[in-house]
Design a protein around this motif. Sequence first.
Motif, PDB file in Angstrom:
ATOM      1  N   ASN A   1      -0.746  -2.095   4.557  1.00  0.00           N
ATOM      2  CA  ASN A   1      -0.573  -1.339   5.797  1.00  0.00           C
ATOM      3  C   ASN A   1       0.014  -2.267   6.860  1.00  0.00           C
ATOM      4  O   ASN A   1       0.805  -3.125   6.516  1.00  0.00           O
ATOM      5  CB  ASN A   1      -1.891  -0.676   6.220  1.00  0.00           C
ATOM      6  CG  ASN A   1      -3.048  -1.648   6.208  1.00  0.00           C
ATOM      7  OD1 ASN A   1      -2.833  -2.852   6.351  1.00  0.00           O
ATOM      8  ND2 ASN A   1      -4.255  -1.155   6.043  1.00  0.00           N
ATOM      9  N   ASP A   2      -0.398  -2.130   8.114  1.00  0.00           N
ATOM     10  CA  ASP A   2       0.268  -2.898   9.174  1.00  0.00           C
ATOM     11  C   ASP A   2      -0.002  -4.393   9.118  1.00  0.00           C
ATOM     12  O   ASP A   2       0.765  -5.182   9.651  1.00  0.00           O
ATOM     13  CB  ASP A   2      -0.171  -2.378  10.553  1.00  0.00           C
ATOM     14  CG  ASP A   2       0.428  -1.012  10.822  1.00  0.00           C
ATOM     15  OD1 ASP A   2       1.358  -0.633  10.069  1.00  0.00           O
ATOM     16  OD2 ASP A   2      -0.035  -0.330  11.745  1.00  0.00           O
ATOM     17  N   ASP A   3      -1.121  -4.790   8.509  1.00  0.00           N
ATOM     18  CA  ASP A   3      -1.418  -6.218   8.428  1.00  0.00           C
ATOM     19  C   ASP A   3      -0.594  -6.842   7.307  1.00  0.00           C
ATOM     20  O   ASP A   3      -0.575  -6.326   6.193  1.00  0.00           O
ATOM     21  CB  ASP A   3      -2.916  -6.434   8.161  1.00  0.00           C
ATOM     22  CG  ASP A   3      -3.612  -6.984   9.381  1.00  0.00           C
ATOM     23  OD1 ASP A   3      -2.928  -7.613  10.208  1.00  0.00           O
ATOM     24  OD2 ASP A   3      -4.829  -6.793   9.502  1.00  0.00           O
ATOM     25  N   ALA A   4       0.045  -7.967   7.627  1.00  0.00           N
ATOM     26  CA  ALA A   4       1.007  -8.547   6.682  1.00  0.00           C
ATOM     27  C   ALA A   4       0.351  -9.518   5.704  1.00  0.00           C
ATOM     28  O   ALA A   4      -0.703 -10.082   5.980  1.00  0.00           O
ATOM     29  CB  ALA A   4       2.078  -9.288   7.471  1.00  0.00           C
ATOM     30  N   GLY A   5       1.003  -9.694   4.568  1.00  0.00           N
ATOM     31  CA  GLY A   5       0.640 -10.761   3.637  1.00  0.00           C
ATOM     32  C   GLY A   5      -0.490 -10.412   2.693  1.00  0.00           C
ATOM     33  O   GLY A   5      -0.927  -9.265   2.576  1.00  0.00           O
ATOM     34  N   THR A   6      -0.947 -11.455   2.031  1.00  0.00           N
ATOM     35  CA  THR A   6      -2.106 -11.318   1.156  1.00  0.00           C
ATOM     36  C   THR A   6      -3.281 -12.003   1.841  1.00  0.00           C
ATOM     37  O   THR A   6      -3.121 -12.636   2.880  1.00  0.00           O
ATOM     38  CB  THR A   6      -1.867 -12.010  -0.196  1.00  0.00           C
ATOM     39  OG1 THR A   6      -1.593 -13.392   0.061  1.00  0.00           O
ATOM     40  CG2 THR A   6      -0.708 -11.375  -0.950  1.00  0.00           C
TER      41      THR A   6
END
Length: 436
Positions: free
Chosen positions: A239-244
């Motif tokens: 969703n809007d939060d990036a990365g792992t």
Amino acid sequence: MNQTLPHNPLTRFITDDESCWSIEQYQNQGGYQGFRKSLTLSQEQLLDTLKESNLRGRGGAGFPTGLKWSFVPRGDDAPSPRYLIVNADEMEPGTFKDRMLMEKTPHQIIEGLLIGAQTLGASIGYIFLRGDYYLAEKRLTKALQECRDANLLGENILGSGLDFDIHLHTSAGRYICGEETALINSMEGKRANPRAKPPFPQVAGLWGKPTIVNNVETFCNLPHIIHFGPQWFKDLGLNDDAGTKIFGVSGRVNHPGLWELPMGTPIRDIIEQHAGGMRDGYTLKGFLPGGGSTDFLVAEHLDIPMDYDTISKQGSRMGTGTIIILDDRYCPVAMVLNLIKFFAQESCGWCTPCRDGLPWAQVLLEKIEHGEGEPEDINQLEELCRFAAPGNTFCALAPGAVEPLQSALKYFREDFEAHINQACCPFHDKKRQGID
Ligand code: NAI
């Protein structure tokens, strides 16, 4: 997603091979490519890439990393030296993700620091390491030496004109040293009390000079963001939060451990698929989503995604992303008491809600757990939680410490009341019968 791009950037270097932490293995798998690329980019380009990636600090607070770095004064008139510090003082209860990264991929952290040095014109880096992390210390020390031998640290790195070296500083073992300004005081040889902010360390940190303090996992993300680009990084998140994120689970699950998963992975998937679900005979009663200083969530929250904003909207915090499970056979009062004891012991003593409030909460919880509690104790505990709320204290220690307590009083209030009404711990007998 393009098959050539990794979906697990942070852990792709980790193999069963005993030498996966060596420089040779790291470089063979593409290590230091991000840093080499950074040498071809300007400071502004690097900073823009970082901002565009939407990377948020992985230590627990989730502050946008690019924004934080943009506060460091740049240009010829900027104060120097500028410092980078890796906060490797991992002491949040239930949190063991940075330990794994340091033991298995020490070069990833060094590469992140090198990119930081190139971005901000920093000349000195420190790794502030938890004192008990002996294996991490050993591997980091070796990795630093390997880099010096390969001209990846020192003067005129790879002929680029960049001068940068890294020192390993082992902590004396206090939780408060993980708070960035207490950490800085400790490194200056002072008592580890947090400083007033502002000024933030980005402007006036170690020895009054511009300083960036970021968590191990945050630094580990930088090589990949520079190598594969900000859009790839954003696309990793669900969703809007990036990365792992390195998520973890501890408690009575079948396979406690750590996994690198997309940001926004549903909590249920983490607990049931990756941690193998609850052990036979145990039911999930609640969980702390991100270490010991976050608010409890319960079974109704299992289908929400693990990301900073969604967890905050549910009244907790994603924190370090390492879930601690409370099962139906463990006493919630005892669990909260154990955490409060730790935080009370680790208070630096600087401000009243922390110095006096946490030991008082400990006394009340001990009374309740030992069957000596009174109804009024619950009201007093709630009052203490309000007393330690953000804004009333100098740093985040006390507000974080009362998060499990205030949410346990919300979700498991009947257990507190049962202790008082029955004048004993209702879970105690079960423990003695060996069910526990
Ligand atoms: P914070 O929100 O005050 O700061 C986070 C970072 O953002 C800091 O580097 C700070 O300098 C920066 N920042 C915040 N506001 C800023 C502003 N207005 N201008 C410029 N920079 C700003 O949080 P704090 O106290 O650093 O960390 C608390 C968190 O740490 C908690 O969420 C807790 O979960 C976590 N924690 C993690 C531990 C671990 O072992 N990983 C141990 C203890 C706490």
